[in-house]
Scaffold this motif. Structure first.
Motif, mmCIF file in Angstrom:
data_model
loop_
_atom_site.group_PDB
_atom_site.id
_atom_site.type_symbol
_atom_site.label_atom_id
_atom_site.label_comp_id
_atom_site.label_asym_id
_atom_site.label_seq_id
_atom_site.Cartn_x
_atom_site.Cartn_y
_atom_site.Cartn_z
ATOM 1 N N VAL A 33 0.774 -1.152 0.153
ATOM 2 C CA VAL A 33 0.105 -0.003 0.117
ATOM 3 C C VAL A 33 0.770 1.160 0.106
ATOM 4 C CG1 VAL A 33 -1.675 1.348 1.403
ATOM 5 C CG2 VAL A 33 -1.922 -0.989 1.098
ATOM 6 N N GLU A 34 1.820 1.210 0.832
ATOM 7 C CA GLU A 34 2.956 2.533 0.818
ATOM 8 C C GLU A 34 3.431 2.466 -0.704
ATOM 9 O OE1 GLU A 34 5.505 1.551 3.984
ATOM 10 O OE2 GLU A 34 3.930 1.991 5.727
ATOM 11 N N ALA A 35 3.785 1.749 -1.115
ATOM 12 C CA ALA A 35 4.324 1.606 -2.486
ATOM 13 C C ALA A 35 3.541 2.220 -3.462
ATOM 14 C CB ALA A 35 5.060 0.177 -2.911
ATOM 15 N N LEU A 36 2.224 1.999 -3.409
ATOM 16 C CA LEU A 36 1.239 2.280 -4.160
ATOM 17 C C LEU A 36 1.021 3.848 -4.245
ATOM 18 C CD1 LEU A 36 -1.132 -0.643 -4.451
ATOM 19 C CD2 LEU A 36 0.311 0.026 -6.140
ATOM 20 N N GLU A 95 -5.653 3.318 -0.045
ATOM 21 C CA GLU A 95 -5.660 3.167 1.392
ATOM 22 C C GLU A 95 -5.564 2.092 2.111
ATOM 23 O OE1 GLU A 95 -8.824 5.663 2.439
ATOM 24 O OE2 GLU A 95 -10.256 4.276 1.672
ATOM 25 N N TRP A 96 -5.025 1.859 3.287
ATOM 26 C CA TRP A 96 -4.899 0.475 4.257
ATOM 27 C C TRP A 96 -6.441 0.147 4.203
ATOM 28 C CZ3 TRP A 96 -5.992 -2.578 8.125
ATOM 29 C CH2 TRP A 96 -5.011 -3.584 8.550
ATOM 30 N N GLY A 97 -6.370 -1.293 3.975
ATOM 31 C CA GLY A 97 -7.836 -2.020 3.990
ATOM 32 C C GLY A 97 -8.555 -2.357 2.651
ATOM 33 N N ILE A 98 -7.936 -1.728 1.811
ATOM 34 C CA ILE A 98 -8.844 -1.911 0.514
ATOM 35 C C ILE A 98 -8.200 -3.248 -0.159
ATOM 36 C CG2 ILE A 98 -8.981 0.332 -0.076
ATOM 37 C CD1 ILE A 98 -6.713 0.162 -2.241
ATOM 38 N N ASN A 129 0.373 -11.057 4.753
ATOM 39 C CA ASN A 129 -0.081 -10.331 5.882
ATOM 40 C C ASN A 129 -1.006 -9.309 5.366
ATOM 41 O OD1 ASN A 129 1.574 -12.070 7.608
ATOM 42 N ND2 ASN A 129 2.903 -10.310 8.080
ATOM 43 N N TYR A 130 -2.194 -9.848 5.199
ATOM 44 C CA TYR A 130 -3.467 -8.822 4.650
ATOM 45 C C TYR A 130 -4.180 -8.698 5.857
ATOM 46 C CZ TYR A 130 -2.901 -9.645 -0.348
ATOM 47 O OH TYR A 130 -2.311 -9.400 -1.712
ATOM 48 N N PRO A 131 -5.090 -7.633 5.888
ATOM 49 C CA PRO A 131 -6.179 -7.227 6.731
ATOM 50 C C PRO A 131 -7.165 -8.392 6.946
ATOM 51 C CG PRO A 131 -5.808 -5.526 5.339
ATOM 52 C CD PRO A 131 -5.027 -6.579 4.681
ATOM 53 N N LYS A 132 -7.479 -8.750 8.133
ATOM 54 C CA LYS A 132 -8.180 -9.853 8.284
ATOM 55 C C LYS A 132 -9.532 -9.743 7.614
ATOM 56 C CE LYS A 132 -10.362 -8.150 12.516
ATOM 57 N NZ LYS A 132 -10.605 -8.647 14.226
ATOM 58 N N ASP A 133 -10.133 -8.535 7.341
ATOM 59 C CA ASP A 133 -11.551 -8.377 6.681
ATOM 60 C C ASP A 133 -11.226 -8.957 5.115
ATOM 61 O OD1 ASP A 133 -12.681 -7.725 9.052
ATOM 62 O OD2 ASP A 133 -12.376 -5.719 8.797
ATOM 63 N N LEU A 134 -10.293 -8.745 4.698
ATOM 64 C CA LEU A 134 -9.855 -9.569 3.220
ATOM 65 C C LEU A 134 -9.799 -10.712 3.065
ATOM 66 C CD1 LEU A 134 -7.448 -6.430 2.019
ATOM 67 C CD2 LEU A 134 -10.041 -6.526 2.101
ATOM 68 N N LYS A 135 -9.494 -11.606 4.198
ATOM 69 C CA LYS A 135 -9.088 -12.973 3.815
ATOM 70 C C LYS A 135 -10.188 -13.712 4.890
ATOM 71 C CE LYS A 135 -5.881 -12.741 1.305
ATOM 72 N NZ LYS A 135 -5.779 -13.127 -0.185
ATOM 73 N N PRO A 136 -10.421 -15.034 4.529
ATOM 74 C CA PRO A 136 -11.582 -15.919 5.120
ATOM 75 C C PRO A 136 -11.501 -16.085 6.522
ATOM 76 C CG PRO A 136 -10.527 -16.876 3.038
ATOM 77 C CD PRO A 136 -9.912 -15.907 3.327
ATOM 78 N N PHE A 137 -12.583 -16.547 7.133
ATOM 79 C CA PHE A 137 -12.602 -16.319 8.616
ATOM 80 C C PHE A 137 -11.576 -17.382 9.230
ATOM 81 C CE2 PHE A 137 -15.427 -19.780 7.445
ATOM 82 C CZ PHE A 137 -14.912 -20.822 8.409
ATOM 83 N N TYR A 138 -10.955 -18.422 8.657
ATOM 84 C CA TYR A 138 -10.237 -19.584 8.985
ATOM 85 C C TYR A 138 -8.704 -19.202 9.001
ATOM 86 C CZ TYR A 138 -10.775 -20.675 4.249
ATOM 87 O OH TYR A 138 -11.081 -20.637 2.626
ATOM 88 N N SER A 139 -8.430 -17.875 8.622
ATOM 89 C CA SER A 139 -7.019 -17.469 8.459
ATOM 90 C C SER A 139 -6.521 -17.294 9.848
ATOM 91 C CB SER A 139 -6.958 -16.329 7.543
ATOM 92 O OG SER A 139 -7.691 -16.488 6.292
ATOM 93 N N ARG A 140 -5.364 -17.712 9.929
ATOM 94 C CA ARG A 140 -4.567 -17.652 11.465
ATOM 95 C C ARG A 140 -4.347 -15.963 11.729
ATOM 96 N NH1 ARG A 140 -0.468 -17.588 15.227
ATOM 97 N NH2 ARG A 140 -0.592 -19.458 16.627
ATOM 98 N N SER A 141 -4.779 -15.518 12.920
ATOM 99 C CA SER A 141 -4.505 -14.089 13.312
ATOM 100 C C SER A 141 -3.271 -13.899 13.736
ATOM 101 C CB SER A 141 -5.849 -13.650 14.350
ATOM 102 O OG SER A 141 -5.358 -12.471 14.732
ATOM 103 N N ASN A 142 -2.649 -12.723 13.423
ATOM 104 C CA ASN A 142 -1.471 -12.507 13.680
ATOM 105 C C ASN A 142 -1.415 -11.791 15.108
ATOM 106 O OD1 ASN A 142 -0.054 -13.282 11.163
ATOM 107 N ND2 ASN A 142 -0.510 -11.486 10.307
ATOM 108 N N ASP A 143 -0.304 -11.629 15.448
ATOM 109 C CA ASP A 143 0.006 -10.973 16.844
ATOM 110 C C ASP A 143 -0.599 -9.559 16.961
ATOM 111 O OD1 ASP A 143 1.125 -13.253 17.740
ATOM 112 O OD2 ASP A 143 3.200 -12.468 17.660
#
Length: 587
Positions: free
Chosen positions: A437-440, A453-456, A479-493
């Motif tokens: 996102v920063e590169a874009l 913007e972050w989250g798109i 390491n995508y925002p959790k709302d962009l990936k399925p519910f079974y994706s492992r949450s990061n710290d």
């Protein structure tokens, strides 16, 4: 005498096989006529039992008669079955026009055609010189009589079978049809050189997939196409028997939709305003207003029917499976259960999604390679995905060099460069979603239609900039925002992102998507509730966390989009045998 086994054209004409080694051999070949030309030989004039041989040129009418089957049909109809050229060539016993046909055939085994030489004394040329005619021939391989594209040719002495075509109705009779034109004929288009090359690449890619995973100790398992597990991330096709034949008969297929009528109402309203401004006669205005009233009545009726459809409650307990069932949109959930028993597994099959937009890149039926490994984290999945893509690309260059060369020459001369960039030394560049996102946002001289913007969701234009312009090779975004990936994706710290990645390839975009699955029962239960799914429907899935849970990760390869990358095509409908999309499911 033992019958000959049919030889493929590939085994005879490909340079690697040293085609001259077949000189003098008798072979049996078959295929479809791709092109031809006819040359006259000597005319035999029979006079009182004495044959005098004279050399002469073919007349214009005779040339048309021999070369164009359509011309023969037209003349035959006009002359009620007898035409002058036919009389000169066949009906007059004293004269016999003799010719030799040089016919190029292809049996689908390779790009190259094979030239056969057929004498009119062996078989009537008009029966085998229509584009698309299938032939089974026997003869002896000889060195080509004239210098040119072909070094060898088959001198035919037996015509064993002919499958005629109607040149008026056969859609491939015209040369160099566009890809758009042949989409209308999915049952014929594999006979074109272009689509045949794509299908051979698909075939070789399928073999390479199984070879890679088998050599890396993965087990192949088949997952269900019909599932009763719902999904929040994608709409799905329902599988039901509750729609009776009588219901289907009552539903008219007149093409009238509420959206179409509403659009017509807007146009008619504008028309009335224009008529009033131009001081048109009252009769014209009255007619237009009555037309608008009729359109409004239809719109109200359709709106009422739509509301009634929404209020109808379907009792799925009476359905075939006793509950709601869907065509699978993702084999990953079921694949996890077998990974937790066999260690490393993969599945290769179709998934179904009702795609509404971007039909050039997405279809309703797509073939996907799904993988899963236990005792594995995201890094393991990313490395495996990269190794797999490189292996598959290299396999295609080895198995189908002529097809890749033909397609890159005909459609995309940069295709080979992209494949070579894939195979270059070093790993794919890896950037986090945040870094992407920063590169874009820092992209100078580039304006994106979608605000960055972050989250798109990274759109096609964003992916193209990252892979085609910024890096000019495949990249991995993780390491995508959790709302962009399925519910079974492992949450990061950080609790904002999840352990997921995409491999983005130049020109085609995301081809691989990978996820480290959430192995913690409390975390995944919380996510199921958070996204609004019913936990009881995932009870079997949660059992994997209750009993012997383990860290595991995997990825999916969009097979059809990978074929697009390897062939350089820009439309996914041109690399799939029978593409299925909204309002389009021919054959």
């Amino acid at each position: 005498m033992d019958s000959l086994k049919r030889s493929s054209i590939k085994s005879i004409v490909e340079p690697n096989n040293g085609d001259l080694q077949f000189l003098g051999q008798r072979v049996l070949v078959g295929g479809w006529v791709k092109s031809f030309h006819v040359r006259p030989k000597k005319e035999v004039v029979i006079d009182s039992g004495v044959a005098d041989v004279a050399q002469r040129d073919v007349t214009c009418a005779e040339a048309l008669f021999l070369k164009f089957p359509l011309f023969r049909c037209i003349v035959k109809v006009i002359s009620h079955g007898v035409h002058p050229v036919g009389e000169k060539l066949e009906a007059v016993p004293e004269k016999k026009m003799e010719a030799i046909a040089y016919i190029r055939i292809n049996d689908g085994s390779c790009v190259n055609n094979f030239q056969i030489v057929l004498d009119s004394d062996v078989h009537p040329l008009e029966q085998v010189t229509a584009i698309g005619t299938s032939v089974l021939l026997e003869g002896v391989i000889e060195k080509a009589q004239t210098e040119g594209k072909y070094t060898i040719e088959l001198k035919v002495d037996k015509v064993l079978n002919v499958g005629p075509v109607n040149p008026v109705k056969y859609p491939l009779s015209k040369p160099r049809l566009s890809l758009e034109a042949i989409r209308v004929y999915p049952h014929f288009r594999a006979r074109t050189t272009t689509v045949a090359s794509v299908m051979r690449i698909r075939s070789a890619l399928t073999c390479a997939i199984h070879k890679f995973f088998q050599e890396n100790n993965f087990h192949h398992v088949t997952m269900p196409i019909i599932t009763t597990t719902p999904t929040k991330d994608h709409t799905a096709f329902h599988v039901t028997q509750l729609i009776s034949n009588s219901t289907l008969e009552k539903t008219p297929d007149d093409g009238v939709t509420l959206e179409g009528v509403q659009a017509a109402i807007q146009e008619k309203t504008k028309r009335i305003e224009e008529l009033k401004r131009s001081n048109s006669n009252k009769e014209a205005v009255f007619t237009a207003e009555q037309d608008l009233k009729a359109a409004n009545d239809i719109a109200q009726k359709l709106e009422k029917e739509k509301k009634m459809e929404k209020t109808v409650k379907v009792d799925f307990l009476k359905d075939y499976f006793g509950r709601e069932a869907y065509l699978s949109v993702d084999a990953g959930l079921h694949l996890e259960s077998y990974a937790c028993a066999l260690g490393a597994v993969y599945h290769f099959g179709p998934v179904f999604r009702p795609v509404e937009h971007h039909l050039s890149k997405n279809l309703s039926e797509t073939w996907v390679v799904s993988t899963e490994q236990v005792f594995a984290e995201l890094e393991c999945a990313m490395k495996c995905a990269e190794d797999c893509l490189k292996s598959l690309s290299n396999s295609i260059l080895i198995a189908c060099p002529d097809d890749v060369k033909f397609l890159s020459t005909r459609f995309d001369n940069k295709c080979m460069n992209r494949i070579q960039a894939m195979l270059s030394e070093g790993t794919f560049p890896r950037v986090s979603y945040t870094e992407a996102v920063e590169a874009l946002q820092k992209a100078s001289g580039t304006t994106f239609q979608t605000k960055v913007e972050w989250g798109i969701t990274l759109s096609e234009e964003h992916q193209r900039y990252l892979a085609d312009e910024l890096h000019n090779k495949p990249i991995i975004v993780y390491n995508y925002p959790k709302d962009l990936k399925p519910f079974y994706s492992r949450s990061n710290d950080d609790t904002k992102t999840v352990s997921a990645f995409d491999v983005i390839l130049p020109k085609v975009g995301t081809v691989v998507s990978g996820i480290q699955k959430e192995e913690r029962k409390d975390m995944i239960s919380s996510r199921i509730k958070e996204v609004g799914l019913a936990e009881e429907q995932f009870d079997w899935y949660l059992d994997l966390r209750r009993h012997g849970t383990v860290k595991h990760a995997g990825f999916q390869i969009n097979f059809d989009q990978l074929v697009m990358f390897l062939t350089g095509f820009g439309d996914i409908r041109d690399v799939v045998p029978y593409p299925r999309s909204k309002n389009d499911a021919k054959c």
